[in-house]
Design an enzyme around this catalytic site. Structure first.
Site, PDB file in Angstrom:
ATOM      1  CB  THR A 242      -0.904   0.046   1.251  1.00 23.34           C
ATOM      2  OG1 THR A 242      -0.091  -0.095   2.417  1.00 23.34           O
ATOM      3  CG2 THR A 242      -1.957  -1.041   1.230  1.00 23.34           C
ATOM      4  NE  ARG A 244       4.170   7.398  -3.869  1.00 26.38           N
ATOM      5  CZ  ARG A 244       3.113   7.870  -3.194  1.00 26.38           C
ATOM      6  NH1 ARG A 244       2.128   7.062  -2.867  1.00 26.38           N
ATOM      7  NH2 ARG A 244       3.030   9.151  -2.890  1.00 26.38           N
ATOM      8  CD  GLU A 273      -0.544   4.059  -8.406  1.00 31.11           C
ATOM      9  OE1 GLU A 273      -1.153   5.125  -8.191  1.00 31.11           O
ATOM     10  OE2 GLU A 273      -0.042   3.393  -7.506  1.00 31.11           O
ATOM     11  CG  HIS A 291      -2.974   4.960  -5.039  1.00 33.73           C
ATOM     12  ND1 HIS A 291      -1.778   5.417  -5.546  1.00 33.73           N
ATOM     13  CD2 HIS A 291      -2.925   5.226  -3.709  1.00 33.73           C
ATOM     14  CE1 HIS A 291      -1.041   5.925  -4.575  1.00 33.73           C
ATOM     15  NE2 HIS A 291      -1.727   5.825  -3.451  1.00 33.73           N
TER      16      HIS A 291
HETATM   17  C1  LIG Z   1       1.560  12.714  -9.716  1.00 34.96           C
HETATM   18  O1  LIG Z   1       1.167  13.217 -10.977  1.00 34.96           O
HETATM   19  C2  LIG Z   1       1.909  12.668 -12.062  1.00 34.96           C
HETATM   20  C3  LIG Z   1       1.511  13.392 -13.337  1.00 34.96           C
HETATM   21  O2  LIG Z   1       0.127  13.594 -13.415  1.00 34.96           O
HETATM   22  C4  LIG Z   1       1.629  11.176 -12.141  1.00 34.96           C
HETATM   23  O3  LIG Z   1       2.373  10.605 -13.166  1.00 34.96           O
HETATM   24  C5  LIG Z   1       2.012  10.532 -10.812  1.00 34.96           C
HETATM   25  O4  LIG Z   1       1.627   9.169 -10.832  1.00 34.96           O
HETATM   26  C6  LIG Z   1       1.327  11.225  -9.643  1.00 34.96           C
HETATM   27  N1  LIG Z   1       1.857  10.670  -8.427  1.00 34.96           N
HETATM   28  C7  LIG Z   1       1.055  10.338  -7.407  1.00 34.96           C
HETATM   29  C8  LIG Z   1       1.741   9.731  -6.246  1.00 34.96           C
HETATM   30  O5  LIG Z   1      -0.153  10.513  -7.421  1.00 34.96           O
END
Ligand SMILES: *[C@@H]1O[C@H](CO)[C@@H](O)[C@H](O)[C@H]1NC(C)=O
Ligand SMILES: *[C@@H]1O[C@H](CO)[C@@H](O)[C@H](O)[C@H]1NC(C)=O
Ligand SMILES: *[C@@H]1O[C@H](CO)[C@@H](O)[C@H](O)[C@H]1NC(C)=O
Ligand SMILES: *[C@@H]1O[C@H](CO)[C@@H](O)[C@H](O)[C@H]1NC(C)=O
Length: 328
Positions: A242, A244, A273, A291
């Site tokens: 849960t 990363r 993701e 998520h």
């Molecule tokens: C943050 O935003 C970026 C671009 O939209 C995306 O690729 C990334 O997965 C996001 N990270 C999280 C932890 O939400």
């Protein structure tokens, strides 16, 4: 008057911005539509040129991208604080912030409950095969193909990373109870008497049969649980993530599920993701969530308040409480 930038959408905490921040600073909203426009707006004379602090949420990434070195270096020189809304802050280049003399805060604690209950659900679903059973029922198959699963109380839970979320997840299993072992860089100061610390990572893995991952993603933890580590777990183990996606080698996980080394897995996070490796979807013994860790009203509101509190403390006294460990 001081100026701050709200970089992301406030969803739950509109009133709190008014009461906590507005009396101290003029609040600007992000209106730049691209990174190039944002960098322009940060230059002397631009609309953000005088800001002192930033409230950030990753939703701003869709317009201006993540806070990588390029973006951090284009921030106005007055910026000394970034109050990030989120417990994971891998979307911010911390070294670039250090070089610019900018402090970064996150929102520890706010998401402990939301993320720990997600881990608990995945542990239970993986061991009892409930996700699979639910699909069976929906498909009109009742118990076809289901075999007796396992009670959590017969197992040893290995918590990797014993911060707020890891501790909370371990606490939630006390009702079964499970034997709890944990590994982290340092022994926890608030270690409960029922949790056993393993300083050695390999010995920790050997003792574990339900591995639950709770470390932040950084250069040291990227790929931390790979082929060798998965194979060090006992045969029939379960992995729950849960934290990363990139902490766990997903291909190694898939191989270990396919050849039966792992009994099951539960995942809330993925390396890329919202893309999902299609192979994962073919495993009946894997529980997958999109998520959902912080998808509760309570967690999200707490995150916003905690981030705003850091910005308020900075505006009032030059310093918020939740500076990320690397910059402390
Ligand atoms: C943050 O935003 C970026 C671009 O939209 C995306 O690729 C990334 O997965 C996001 N990270 C999280 C932890 O939400
Ligand atoms: C803070 O983060 C939570 C979880 O990602 C999100 O739902 C909420 O909208 C964010 N708030 C702001 C103001 O960005
Ligand atoms: C910023 O956005 C909020 C709502 O998201 C709004 O209430 C506020 O008036 C906006 N502030 C400015 C200066 O546009
Ligand atoms: C998990 O699913 C895979 C793919 O169907 C299968 O090869 C493996 O035997 C299953 N493991 C258990 C313990 O049922």
């Amino acid at each position: 008057m001081l100026k701050v930038l709200i970089c992301g959408n406030i969803v739950w905490a509109h009133k709190d911005v008014e009461t906590m921040i507005s009396p101290l600073a003029e609040v600007l909203n992000l209106s730049s539509m691209s990174r190039a426009e944002f960098c322009q707006d940060c230059k002397p004379g631009g609309k953000y040129s005088e800001i002192m602090g930033i409230y950030r949420h990753n939703s701003s990434s869709s317009k201006i991208g993540t806070y990588d070195a390029e973006l951090v270096h284009s921030l106005p020189s007055g910026v000394k604080w970034i109050a990030h809304n989120g417990s994971g802050y891998d979307q911010i280049d911390i070294e670039a912030c250090r070089a610019r003399g900018i402090l970064v805060s996150n929102t520890p604690g706010a998401v402990d409950d939301g993320t720990a209950t997600t881990a608990l659900y995945l542990i239970i679903s993986a061991l009892r095969q409930f996700a699979r059973a639910e699909k069976n029922l929906a498909g009109g198959d009742w118990k076809r193909g289901l075999t007796p699963a396992h009670d959590p109380s017969s197992r040893t839970l290995g918590i990797l990373g014993f911060g707020g979320i890891g501790l909370r997840a371990a606490e939630l299993t006390r009702g079964f109870p499970m034997r709890v072992v944990y590994h982290s860089r340092k022994r926890a100061v608030n270690e409960p008497e029922w949790a056993e610390y393993y300083a050695d990572f390999k010995e920790f893995l050997e003792a574990t049969d339900i591995l639950s991952i709770h470390v932040p993603l950084n250069m040291e933890t990227c790929g931390l649980v790979g082929e060798k580590e998965i194979r060090t777990l006992r045969k029939g183990s379960v992995i729950v993530n849960t934290a990363r996606g990139k902490i766990l080698d997903e291909d190694a996980l898939i191989r270990a599920l396919a050849d039966g080394h792992l009994y099951a897995a539960g995942l809330d996070v993925y390396p890329d993701e919202p893309k999902i490796n299609p192979k994962l979807l073919t495993f009946p013994n894997v529980t997958l969530l999109p998520h959902m860790g912080t998808e509760t009203e309570e967690s999200q509101h707490r995150m916003e308040i905690r981030a705003l509190q850091n910005l308020q403390d900075y505006l009032k006294g030059g310093k918020g409480k939740d500076i990320v460990p690397e910059l402390r």
